[in-house]
Write a protein that holds these residues in place. Structure first.
Motif, PDB file in Angstrom:
ATOM      1  N   VAL A  52       0.834  -1.195   0.000  1.00 39.17           N
ATOM      2  CA  VAL A  52       0.000   0.000   0.000  1.00 39.17           C
ATOM      3  C   VAL A  52       0.872   1.251   0.000  1.00 39.17           C
ATOM      4  N   SER A  53       0.323   2.305  -0.603  1.00 41.07           N
ATOM      5  CA  SER A  53       1.063   3.564  -0.685  1.00 41.07           C
ATOM      6  C   SER A  53       0.096   4.693  -1.023  1.00 41.07           C
ATOM      7  N   LEU A  54       0.654   5.871  -1.207  1.00 41.32           N
ATOM      8  CA  LEU A  54      -0.090   7.055  -1.626  1.00 41.32           C
ATOM      9  C   LEU A  54      -0.428   6.942  -3.102  1.00 41.32           C
ATOM     10  N   ASP A  55      -1.583   7.469  -3.518  1.00 39.29           N
ATOM     11  CA  ASP A  55      -2.006   7.318  -4.908  1.00 39.29           C
ATOM     12  C   ASP A  55      -1.042   7.961  -5.898  1.00 39.29           C
ATOM     13  N   LEU A  56      -0.267   8.949  -5.456  1.00 40.20           N
ATOM     14  CA  LEU A  56       0.722   9.555  -6.350  1.00 40.20           C
ATOM     15  C   LEU A  56       1.816   8.569  -6.744  1.00 40.20           C
TER      16      LEU A  56
ATOM     17  N   VAL B  84       1.412 -10.238  -4.543  1.00 44.84           N
ATOM     18  CA  VAL B  84       0.232  -9.652  -3.910  1.00 44.84           C
ATOM     19  C   VAL B  84      -0.127  -8.382  -4.671  1.00 44.84           C
ATOM     20  N   PRO B  85      -1.360  -7.907  -4.555  1.00 46.68           N
ATOM     21  CA  PRO B  85      -1.735  -6.681  -5.258  1.00 46.68           C
ATOM     22  C   PRO B  85      -1.181  -5.439  -4.577  1.00 46.68           C
ATOM     23  N   ALA B  86      -1.097  -4.368  -5.337  1.00 44.34           N
ATOM     24  CA  ALA B  86      -0.780  -3.046  -4.787  1.00 44.34           C
ATOM     25  C   ALA B  86      -2.069  -2.232  -4.759  1.00 44.34           C
ATOM     26  N   ARG B  87      -2.278  -1.499  -3.666  1.00 45.74           N
ATOM     27  CA  ARG B  87      -3.459  -0.648  -3.520  1.00 45.74           C
ATOM     28  C   ARG B  87      -3.016   0.723  -3.025  1.00 45.74           C
ATOM     29  N   PHE B  88      -3.859   1.730  -3.297  1.00 42.07           N
ATOM     30  CA  PHE B  88      -3.424   3.103  -3.065  1.00 42.07           C
ATOM     31  C   PHE B  88      -4.524   3.930  -2.397  1.00 42.07           C
ATOM     32  N   PHE B  89      -4.072   4.909  -1.598  1.00 37.37           N
ATOM     33  CA  PHE B  89      -4.971   5.809  -0.874  1.00 37.37           C
ATOM     34  C   PHE B  89      -4.673   7.257  -1.276  1.00 37.37           C
ATOM     35  N   ASP B  90      -5.704   8.104  -1.189  1.00 39.22           N
ATOM     36  CA  ASP B  90      -5.453   9.522  -1.415  1.00 39.22           C
ATOM     37  C   ASP B  90      -4.899  10.157  -0.139  1.00 39.22           C
ATOM     38  N   ALA B  91      -4.383  11.369  -0.276  1.00 37.94           N
ATOM     39  CA  ALA B  91      -3.721  12.040   0.844  1.00 37.94           C
ATOM     40  C   ALA B  91      -4.656  12.288   2.027  1.00 37.94           C
TER      41      ALA B  91
ATOM     42  N   GLN C 195      -0.377  -4.884  11.087  1.00 38.79           N
ATOM     43  CA  GLN C 195      -1.016  -6.194  11.135  1.00 38.79           C
ATOM     44  C   GLN C 195      -2.483  -6.050  11.498  1.00 38.79           C
ATOM     45  N   ALA C 196      -3.315  -6.884  10.866  1.00 37.80           N
ATOM     46  CA  ALA C 196      -4.751  -6.931  11.147  1.00 37.80           C
ATOM     47  C   ALA C 196      -5.067  -8.156  11.990  1.00 37.80           C
ATOM     48  N   LEU C 197      -6.276  -8.210  12.526  1.00 36.82           N
ATOM     49  CA  LEU C 197      -6.693  -9.341  13.344  1.00 36.82           C
ATOM     50  C   LEU C 197      -7.027 -10.573  12.517  1.00 36.82           C
ATOM     51  N   ALA C 198      -7.383 -10.362  11.252  1.00 39.33           N
ATOM     52  CA  ALA C 198      -7.806 -11.460  10.385  1.00 39.33           C
ATOM     53  C   ALA C 198      -7.253 -11.200   8.987  1.00 39.33           C
ATOM     54  N   PRO C 199      -7.223 -12.211   8.125  1.00 39.72           N
ATOM     55  CA  PRO C 199      -6.713 -11.997   6.771  1.00 39.72           C
ATOM     56  C   PRO C 199      -7.410 -10.837   6.074  1.00 39.72           C
ATOM     57  N   LEU C 200      -6.617 -10.072   5.353  1.00 41.90           N
ATOM     58  CA  LEU C 200      -7.110  -8.883   4.669  1.00 41.90           C
ATOM     59  C   LEU C 200      -7.708  -9.246   3.314  1.00 41.90           C
ATOM     60  N   THR C 201      -8.634  -8.425   2.867  1.00 45.49           N
ATOM     61  CA  THR C 201      -9.221  -8.560   1.541  1.00 45.49           C
ATOM     62  C   THR C 201      -8.757  -7.379   0.697  1.00 45.49           C
ATOM     63  N   PRO C 202      -7.720  -7.553  -0.123  1.00 42.13           N
ATOM     64  CA  PRO C 202      -7.150  -6.421  -0.854  1.00 42.13           C
ATOM     65  C   PRO C 202      -8.153  -5.658  -1.713  1.00 42.13           C
ATOM     66  N   ALA C 203      -9.144  -6.367  -2.260  1.00 35.26           N
ATOM     67  CA  ALA C 203     -10.109  -5.688  -3.124  1.00 35.26           C
ATOM     68  C   ALA C 203     -10.918  -4.641  -2.375  1.00 35.26           C
ATOM     69  N   ALA C 204     -10.959  -4.747  -1.055  1.00 36.93           N
ATOM     70  CA  ALA C 204     -11.718  -3.783  -0.252  1.00 36.93           C
ATOM     71  C   ALA C 204     -10.826  -2.681   0.313  1.00 36.93           C
ATOM     72  N   ILE C 205      -9.585  -2.650  -0.096  1.00 37.60           N
ATOM     73  CA  ILE C 205      -8.615  -1.703   0.451  1.00 37.60           C
ATOM     74  C   ILE C 205      -8.255  -0.663  -0.605  1.00 37.60           C
ATOM     75  N   GLY C 206      -8.380   0.616  -0.265  1.00 39.49           N
ATOM     76  CA  GLY C 206      -7.951   1.681  -1.168  1.00 39.49           C
ATOM     77  C   GLY C 206      -8.508   1.493  -2.562  1.00 39.49           C
ATOM     78  N   ARG C 207      -7.673   1.749  -3.539  1.00 37.84           N
ATOM     79  CA  ARG C 207      -8.069   1.514  -4.928  1.00 37.84           C
ATOM     80  C   ARG C 207      -6.927   0.840  -5.666  1.00 37.84           C
ATOM     81  N   ALA C 208      -7.283   0.134  -6.702  1.00 34.02           N
ATOM     82  CA  ALA C 208      -6.281  -0.544  -7.519  1.00 34.02           C
ATOM     83  C   ALA C 208      -5.537   0.477  -8.370  1.00 34.02           C
ATOM     84  N   PRO C 209      -4.333   0.138  -8.828  1.00 35.88           N
ATOM     85  CA  PRO C 209      -3.647   1.030  -9.761  1.00 35.88           C
ATOM     86  C   PRO C 209      -4.418   1.102 -11.066  1.00 35.88           C
ATOM     87  N   GLY C 210      -4.519   2.298 -11.606  1.00 31.83           N
ATOM     88  CA  GLY C 210      -5.245   2.452 -12.865  1.00 31.83           C
ATOM     89  C   GLY C 210      -4.495   1.811 -14.011  1.00 31.83           C
TER      90      GLY C 210
END
Length: 598
Positions: free
Chosen positions: A251-255, A271-278, A335-350
């Motif tokens: 995971v990282s910043l969308d930039l 694993v997938p990469a996902r991104f968040f806005d500032a 770390q999370a309490l349970a396995p993460l679901t990447p599709a529900a995290i941030g957004r995928a790279p365009g």
């Protein structure tokens, strides 16, 4: 599952509709069918048994829409090691019965269940681990991975004999193992654990099952070398004895969505990469171990690596590795309490795919384009081109009228920037007088697409099809010139024509006329005619690859503006271009390379 597309094989008309539904339901699948059954097959087949055996020997997953016995008889001579066989699934013509025949634990069982859900049928799974226990030990559900060193054979043997396993899942609950698990006992003389559920690398002799509960946050400068980020990520995991297989997402910043340093580490860990806005990352500031005013001034949030990792793991997540720094990058692990679901995290790279449809019919499209069309969530293009794409491609379609190309490109880039996989389609080769150059231009001027990965899939251009129809007029040096002066000044076009004439190039004339522009073609002919013989062969090709196609070879002296329209491409031969008559009486044109003496 193999990395190659799943081969959906059908050779009877009753199963064709089901086969097409299967191809539409799988993101990477090809339709294999006889040409007599459908012209829309991705791969035509003639001899069924040999075709099936070639697919199986190549390790390709096979879905046969046919009787199970056909597949059994065809593949029986090739059966040997069950540990290496690819998935083979038989599907009834009506889609109601789906039987995994081979490779059950290599993806066939999961594929059968997926097809049953898509077709409304029944997956007839027969492997003991699933029918007796309801658990596939060697094919964990999403979010779980066995360690690299895991030897499951003794555990599988015990299960086959009716035994159970001691599972220590006190760190992270592994409820999917409950039907075969004995909880670990606390007594000193208790049996040691057979399976240890842990995000760590140390296992104390048990087989390690890693829940993907870790989010690896990455921050980096623009253009940071991928090797630097990879080394820092490895250091971050090793510093807390964390297993790489327990990482669920990068995971990282969308930039940073277009930074190879970020995407490469995701590929390396599979694993997938996902991104968040500032603003999303800035909301994590109270939870950061190392907030940075300098980072805030630069990108609008007080941290990237720590903030992204915490945002991915949610309110209950926690930092297990605070920010580590190298010269140009940062890394942190939450770390999370349970396995993460990447599709529900941030957004995928365009991602924007520039797809070349060829000049018309599907037989002129490349296999790569066919596969890419099925991976797209959205298709953008001139409505007439979108109509050429078969209904089995289920992507959402965004049609545009002729013109407005810049708006069309920006729309596609903006849509891809939301995390969609967008296909921008064009006829012929999308890189030849088409949208690819404009997309790159719009992305370069900063008005769109900075965080979008753009890939161009080439196609068959009109000039190549026109040449192929009559022989090989492009056999020596050639060039292409568009006579449209909408974007190129007329004097520039004339200068290029004069240079092509002087250089004795074969010339492909695109956009020879329009409703209001006919004189440009007349002048182009005059320029070229002044530099080569009047009997120079010319190819006049209209509606290539479509209904009403005509292709004629005429002498340059007889080439007339009345022979061309907006749907025509003209090839003007060089001084050495010649013609011949073939055995069917057709005129063939070719430009010799000079291998034979004149």
């Amino acid at each position: 599952m193999p990395s190659e597309p799943c081969a959906v094989v059908v050779f009877g008309r009753p199963g064709l509709a089901t086969a097409e539904d299967i191809v539409a339901a799988l993101p990477a699948a090809e339709l294999h069918a006889p040409p007599s059954l459908t012209a829309d097959a991705d791969v035509p087949l003639d001899e069924v048994v040999d075709h099936l055996r070639e697919l199986f020997a190549a390790g390709r997953a096979i879905v046969g829409v046919c009787a199970a016995g056909i597949l059994v008889r065809a593949l029986a001579p090739l059966l040997g090691d069950k540990h290496t066989e690819p998935p083979v699934v038989a599907v009834a013509a009506d889609g109601r019965s789906i039987v995994p025949l081979l490779g059950g634990h290599h993806g066939a069982n999961a594929l059968a269940k997926r097809l049953a859900a898509a077709l409304g049928g029944h997956a007839a799974v027969t492997t003991a681990s699933e029918t007796v226990h309801g658990v596939v030990l060697d094919e964990p559900p999403p979010g779980w991975r066995w360690s690299e060193a895991a030897d499951l054979k003794p555990l599988l043997a015990r299960l086959r004999d009716g035994g159970r396993l001691v599972v220590d899942d006190r760190a992270v609950r592994a409820d999917w193992l409950a039907p075969i698990a004995e909880p670990v006992a606390e007594a000193a003389d208790a049996k040691p654990a057979d399976v240890l559920v842990t995000a760590a690398t140390a296992t104390s002799g048990a087989v390690a099952l890693h829940p993907q509960v870790l989010a690896l946050g990455i921050g980096c400068e623009r253009g940071c070398e991928p090797a630097e980020v990879t080394a820092l990520a490895e250091q971050a995991l090793a510093s807390a004895d964390l297993a790489p297989k327990a990482v669920a997402v990068i995971v990282s910043l969308d930039l940073k969505a277009d930074e190879p340093a970020v995407t490469d580490i995701a590929d390396a860990l599979d694993v997938p990469a996902r991104f968040f806005d500032a603003p999303t990352l800035e909301a994590m500031t109270p939870r950061l171990a190392n907030p940075s005013p300098a980072v805030f001034r630069e990108v609008g949030c007080h941290g990237v690596a720590e903030a992204a990792a915490l945002a991915a793991t949610g309110a209950a997540g926690w930092l297990v590795v605070p920010k580590l720094k190298s010269r140009r990058a940062t890394a942190a692990v939450a770390q999370a309490l349970a396995p993460l679901t990447p599709a529900a995290i941030g957004r995928a790279p365009g991602r924007l795919l520039l797809l070349s449809l060829g000049p018309g019919g599907r037989d002129q499209r490349t296999r790569a384009v066919d596969q890419a069309l099925r991976r797209c969530t959205d298709l953008v293009g001139y409505s007439g081109y979108l109509a050429l794409i078969e209904p089995a491609v289920r992507a959402e379609r965004h049609g545009f009228p002729l013109g407005g190309e810049v708006d069309r490109c920006r729309f596609a880039l903006d849509l891809a920037a939301t995390g969609r996989t967008v296909g921008l389609v064009g006829s012929g080769d999308v890189g030849v007088y088409a949208m690819a150059a404009l997309v790159e231009e719009v992305a370069a001027d900063g008005t769109g697409g900075r965080s979008v990965t753009v890939d161009v899939l080439p196609g068959v251009s009109a000039m190549h099809v026109a040449a192929a129809r009559v022989g090989a007029p492009l056999g020596h040096d050639f060039c292409a010139i568009s006579l449209s002066d909408l974007l190129t000044p007329r004097e520039v076009i004339d200068r290029r024509l004069a240079a092509a004439a002087a250089g004795d190039f074969v010339v492909a004339l695109y956009n020879p006329v329009s409703r209001t522009r006919r004189d440009a073609f007349v002048e182009a002919k005059a320029l070229l005619a002044a530099a080569r013989p009047p009997d120079t062969p010319c190819v006049v090709a209209r509606q290539l690859g479509r209904d009403g196609e005509t292709v004629r070879v005429v002498p340059l002296a007889e080439l007339s503006v009345d022979d061309v329209d907006m749907f025509t491409l003209v090839l003007v031969g060089a001084s050495q271009t010649r013609t011949r008559r073939d055995g069917r009486g057709r005129t063939r044109a070719f430009t010799p390379r000079g291998y034979q003496p004149a």
